[in-house]
Design an enzyme around this catalytic site. Structure first.
Site, PDB file in Angstrom:
ATOM      1  CB  SER A  56      -8.895  53.534  75.655  1.00 16.99           C
ATOM      2  OG  SER A  56      -8.149  53.802  76.821  1.00 16.99           O
TER       3      SER A  56
ATOM      4  CE1 TYR B 249      -5.852  56.646  72.644  1.00 16.08           C
ATOM      5  CE2 TYR B 249      -6.695  56.623  75.029  1.00 16.08           C
ATOM      6  CZ  TYR B 249      -6.225  56.016  73.570  1.00 16.08           C
ATOM      7  OH  TYR B 249      -5.751  54.812  73.896  1.00 16.08           O
TER       8      TYR B 249
END
Ligand SMILES: NC(=O)c1ccc[n+]([C@@H]2O[C@H](COP(=O)([O-])OP(=O)(O)OC[C@H]3O[C@@H](n4cnc5c(N)ncnc54)[C@H](O)[C@@H]3O)[C@@H](O)[C@H]2O)c1
Length: 250
Positions: free
Chosen positions: A142, A155
């Site tokens: 990401s 995350y």
């Protein structure tokens, strides 16, 4: 076709970026193994691919279970007799919240899904690829594998780890003809945002930071992934490809 007769595993294939990649890989000639937990969605996607003239197999897989990952690769070899590529894509967004309040057990669950599972997936995939004479692995990180964002500490920790893990595996297996790369998507409109508290507002905040001033469609991530899985990227390994409309170039 970019992936003619290549055998490719996609994890988290029942929705979003995984489903789009499985579909695109099949359209590019791959035999696709769809790994996911939701049997109805997985079988429906496999059926759709077959209806388009492609080849697909759904294998029920929870990437938190080591035995499921081993069985996934074993079933792939049993049915298609080789493994050429894998897109390790399964992931969750939460816990979302201030760093100091992140519940340790939720942190550990996220790490198990978003990071630890990829280690196990890659180990089994690399062993299978060795027997097939090489291969290409793409891990779904990401933009939060490159930069931080408020409230996404767990995350971001996992996705930064995934970028490092991809480089490490790339170096250890480059001489064997096994390539490993990571992709770093910016905001993509998928189900993942349903699992984020006030997901719509958070998604809008991310999207407003994108120089291209829009979010990505899942297909716009799928196509670069297919490129990295294919021999068109035969000299590309250990890299992290941002697919972010310019987000991390600011
Ligand atoms: N959507 C975005 O804005 C965005 C941005 C950057 C990175 N990503 C990454 O893209 C990947 C795909 O996410 P998406 O946006 O398509 O959302 P999504 O929720 O549609 O896809 C995630 C998939 O992973 C599966 N999954 C979760 N836990 C699993 C488990 N234990 N075993 C097997 N499968 C499991 C889910 O069921 C789902 O199918 C994720 O790794 C995510 O972190 C998404």
């Amino acid at each position: 076709m970019l992936l003619e007769n290549k055998v490719i595993i996609v994890t988290g294939a029942t929705s979003g970026i995984g489903a789009a990649t499985a579909l695109e890989a099949a359209r590019q000639g791959a035999k696709v193994v769809l790994a996911g937990r939701r049997e109805d969605k997985g079988e429906a996607l496999a059926e759709r691919i077959r209806a388009e003239g492609g080849k697909a197999l759904f294998v029920r897989t929870d990437v938190c279970r080591a035995e499921d990952i081993e069985a996934l690769v074993a079933r792939t070899l049993q049915v298609f007799e080789r493994l050429d590529g894998a897109f390790n894509n399964a992931g969750i967004p939460g816990p979302v919240g201030t760093f100091v309040d992140v519940p340790p057990e939720e942190y550990r669950r996220l790490m198990a899904i978003n990071l630890d599972s990829v280690l196990l997936c890659m180990q089994h995939q690399i062993r299978a690829m060795r027997k097939s004479g090489g291969g290409s692995i793409v891990n779904c990180a990401s933009i939060l594998g490159l930069v931080g964002a408020p409230a996404f500490s767990a995350y971001s920790t996992a996705k930064h780890g995934l970028v490092g893990m991809s480089k490490a595996a790339a170096l250890d297996h480059a001489a064997e003809g096994i390539r490993v790369n990571a992709v770093l998507p910016g905001p993509v409109e998928t189900e993942i945002w349903n699992h984020v508290n006030q997901g719509e507002a958070v998604f809008a905040a991310f999207t407003s930071g994108v120089p291209m001033q829009r979010y990505a469609r899942a297909e716009e991530v799928a196509r670069p992934v297919v490129f990295l899985l294919s021999s068109w990227s035969s000299y590309v390994t250990g890299t992290s490809l941002a697919i972010d409309g310019g987000y991390t170039s600011r």
